[in-house]
Design a protein around this motif. Structure first.
Motif, PDB file in Angstrom:
ATOM      1  N   TRP A 112      22.616  39.367  48.842  1.00  0.00           N
ATOM      2  CA  TRP A 112      23.170  38.330  47.978  1.00  0.00           C
ATOM      3  C   TRP A 112      24.632  38.658  47.681  1.00  0.00           C
ATOM      4  O   TRP A 112      25.097  39.762  47.934  1.00  0.00           O
ATOM      5  CB  TRP A 112      22.386  38.213  46.664  1.00  0.00           C
ATOM      6  CG  TRP A 112      22.376  39.459  45.834  1.00  0.00           C
ATOM      7  CD1 TRP A 112      21.522  40.511  45.951  1.00  0.00           C
ATOM      8  CD2 TRP A 112      23.289  39.814  44.794  1.00  0.00           C
ATOM      9  NE1 TRP A 112      21.845  41.495  45.044  1.00  0.00           N
ATOM     10  CE2 TRP A 112      22.920  41.087  44.308  1.00  0.00           C
ATOM     11  CE3 TRP A 112      24.378  39.170  44.204  1.00  0.00           C
ATOM     12  CZ2 TRP A 112      23.605  41.729  43.286  1.00  0.00           C
ATOM     13  CZ3 TRP A 112      25.063  39.806  43.178  1.00  0.00           C
ATOM     14  CH2 TRP A 112      24.663  41.072  42.724  1.00  0.00           C
ATOM     15  N   THR A 113      25.323  37.683  47.145  1.00  0.00           N
ATOM     16  CA  THR A 113      26.678  37.894  46.647  1.00  0.00           C
ATOM     17  C   THR A 113      26.806  37.172  45.320  1.00  0.00           C
ATOM     18  O   THR A 113      26.132  36.165  45.088  1.00  0.00           O
ATOM     19  CB  THR A 113      27.742  37.397  47.648  1.00  0.00           C
ATOM     20  OG1 THR A 113      29.030  37.781  47.206  1.00  0.00           O
ATOM     21  CG2 THR A 113      27.697  35.905  47.828  1.00  0.00           C
ATOM     22  N   ASP A 115      28.474  34.720  42.803  1.00  0.00           N
ATOM     23  CA  ASP A 115      29.380  33.578  42.826  1.00  0.00           C
ATOM     24  C   ASP A 115      30.571  33.862  41.915  1.00  0.00           C
ATOM     25  O   ASP A 115      30.412  34.423  40.831  1.00  0.00           O
ATOM     26  CB  ASP A 115      28.653  32.318  42.344  1.00  0.00           C
ATOM     27  CG  ASP A 115      29.591  31.143  42.312  1.00  0.00           C
ATOM     28  OD1 ASP A 115      29.947  30.638  43.395  1.00  0.00           O
ATOM     29  OD2 ASP A 115      30.008  30.754  41.193  1.00  0.00           O
ATOM     30  N   ARG A 116      31.759  33.469  42.334  1.00  0.00           N
ATOM     31  CA  ARG A 116      32.972  33.782  41.566  1.00  0.00           C
ATOM     32  C   ARG A 116      33.031  33.020  40.243  1.00  0.00           C
ATOM     33  O   ARG A 116      33.649  33.489  39.293  1.00  0.00           O
ATOM     34  CB  ARG A 116      34.222  33.547  42.398  1.00  0.00           C
ATOM     35  CG  ARG A 116      34.475  32.117  42.777  1.00  0.00           C
ATOM     36  CD  ARG A 116      35.721  32.012  43.667  1.00  0.00           C
ATOM     37  NE  ARG A 116      35.982  30.639  44.020  1.00  0.00           N
ATOM     38  CZ  ARG A 116      35.508  30.047  45.106  1.00  0.00           C
ATOM     39  NH1 ARG A 116      34.760  30.731  45.953  1.00  0.00           N
ATOM     40  NH2 ARG A 116      35.783  28.792  45.352  1.00  0.00           N
ATOM     41  N   PRO A 121      23.791  35.576  41.308  1.00  0.00           N
ATOM     42  CA  PRO A 121      23.515  35.868  42.716  1.00  0.00           C
ATOM     43  C   PRO A 121      23.290  34.611  43.554  1.00  0.00           C
ATOM     44  O   PRO A 121      22.535  33.722  43.166  1.00  0.00           O
ATOM     45  CB  PRO A 121      22.237  36.711  42.655  1.00  0.00           C
ATOM     46  CG  PRO A 121      22.248  37.323  41.297  1.00  0.00           C
ATOM     47  CD  PRO A 121      22.840  36.260  40.413  1.00  0.00           C
ATOM     48  N   LEU A 159      25.686  33.457  53.786  1.00  0.00           N
ATOM     49  CA  LEU A 159      26.700  34.301  53.159  1.00  0.00           C
ATOM     50  C   LEU A 159      27.272  35.218  54.220  1.00  0.00           C
ATOM     51  O   LEU A 159      26.556  35.859  54.947  1.00  0.00           O
ATOM     52  CB  LEU A 159      26.072  35.110  52.021  1.00  0.00           C
ATOM     53  CG  LEU A 159      25.471  34.261  50.908  1.00  0.00           C
ATOM     54  CD1 LEU A 159      24.753  35.141  49.917  1.00  0.00           C
ATOM     55  CD2 LEU A 159      26.552  33.461  50.216  1.00  0.00           C
ATOM     56  N   GLU A 162      30.945  38.876  52.529  1.00  0.00           N
ATOM     57  CA  GLU A 162      30.788  39.339  51.163  1.00  0.00           C
ATOM     58  C   GLU A 162      29.319  39.642  50.810  1.00  0.00           C
ATOM     59  O   GLU A 162      29.017  40.036  49.705  1.00  0.00           O
ATOM     60  CB  GLU A 162      31.376  38.350  50.163  1.00  0.00           C
ATOM     61  CG  GLU A 162      30.760  36.979  50.167  1.00  0.00           C
ATOM     62  CD  GLU A 162      31.442  35.998  51.101  1.00  0.00           C
ATOM     63  OE1 GLU A 162      32.275  36.404  51.940  1.00  0.00           O
ATOM     64  OE2 GLU A 162      31.136  34.804  51.005  1.00  0.00           O
ATOM     65  N   GLU A 163      28.398  39.451  51.776  1.00  0.00           N
ATOM     66  CA  GLU A 163      26.999  39.782  51.549  1.00  0.00           C
ATOM     67  C   GLU A 163      26.853  41.240  51.187  1.00  0.00           C
ATOM     68  O   GLU A 163      27.581  42.090  51.657  1.00  0.00           O
ATOM     69  CB  GLU A 163      26.193  39.562  52.841  1.00  0.00           C
ATOM     70  CG  GLU A 163      25.505  38.263  52.890  1.00  0.00           C
ATOM     71  CD  GLU A 163      24.656  38.170  54.146  1.00  0.00           C
ATOM     72  OE1 GLU A 163      24.209  39.192  54.676  1.00  0.00           O
ATOM     73  OE2 GLU A 163      24.447  37.041  54.577  1.00  0.00           O
ATOM     74  N   ARG A 164      25.880  41.512  50.353  1.00  0.00           N
ATOM     75  CA  ARG A 164      25.610  42.906  50.047  1.00  0.00           C
ATOM     76  C   ARG A 164      24.137  43.079  49.733  1.00  0.00           C
ATOM     77  O   ARG A 164      23.449  42.147  49.375  1.00  0.00           O
ATOM     78  CB  ARG A 164      26.455  43.393  48.880  1.00  0.00           C
ATOM     79  CG  ARG A 164      26.137  42.720  47.575  1.00  0.00           C
ATOM     80  CD  ARG A 164      26.988  43.325  46.507  1.00  0.00           C
ATOM     81  NE  ARG A 164      26.732  42.639  45.256  1.00  0.00           N
ATOM     82  CZ  ARG A 164      27.186  43.038  44.111  1.00  0.00           C
ATOM     83  NH1 ARG A 164      27.935  44.107  44.061  1.00  0.00           N
ATOM     84  NH2 ARG A 164      26.916  42.396  43.025  1.00  0.00           N
TER      85      ARG A 164
END
Length: 166
Positions: A112-113, A115-116, A121, A159, A162-164
């Motif tokens: 997930w990443t 959101d700014r 997530p 995604l 920037e996925e992690r």
């Protein structure tokens, strides 16, 4: 335009179990709702989500009455809706399990990443993501209706870098 008054009708008698079985076939995408930021992350599975208004752009999600997610989304003022694909049934089950760990631990091992805007997530591989500003929550029988004003919507992109995994 005028409409005629609806006559009062008697209740139809039907076995509640039969009615419930039929309603399970009502098509609706399964979603995981998320809120953040990371130190206050939470997710929950919802099987009823819909477009409520195009102007302003509002989406609605039905949760069980007294849902902690609705309370957290209201407190944060924003949340995300991750519309899952058929291959993500395990993700839906994870966030439907009331015995899952709290907070960021419930996202462990999941790509997930954040959101700014919402800092919630966004789950990798979801068919769509709706990032929402909290609009309102309403009691509706034995459920709660959560409304969100969509500030960003993406579809079928997944995604990228920037996925992690946490």
């Amino acid at each position: 335009m005028t409409t005629a008054a609806t006559p009062v009708r008697r209740a139809v008698r039907q076995d509640p179990a039969e009615r419930r079985r039929a309603l399970y076939h009502l098509a609706s995408p399964v979603s995981v709702l998320t809120t953040g930021p990371e130190e206050r992350m939470h997710g929950t599975t919802a099987s009823t989500g819909t477009l409520v208004s195009r102007s302003p752009l509002l989406v609605g999600v039905v949760l069980r009455a007294g849902s902690s997610f609705a309370r957290l989304a209201a407190a944060e003022g924003r949340f995300a809706i991750n519309v899952l694909g058929g291959e993500q049934a395990d993700v839906a089950r994870r966030f439907a399990d009331s015995s899952r760990p709290d907070g960021s631990a419930s996202f462990a091992g999941l790509a997930w990443t954040a959101d700014r805007y919402a800092q919630a997530p966004l789950i990798a591989g979801a068919l769509a993501h709706y990032v929402c500003r909290f609009h309102s929550a309403h009691a509706a029988g034995d459920s709660e209706l959560l409304l969100g004003h969509v500030v960003r919507a993406t579809a079928d992109e997944g995604l990228r870098s920037e996925e992690r995994r946490v």
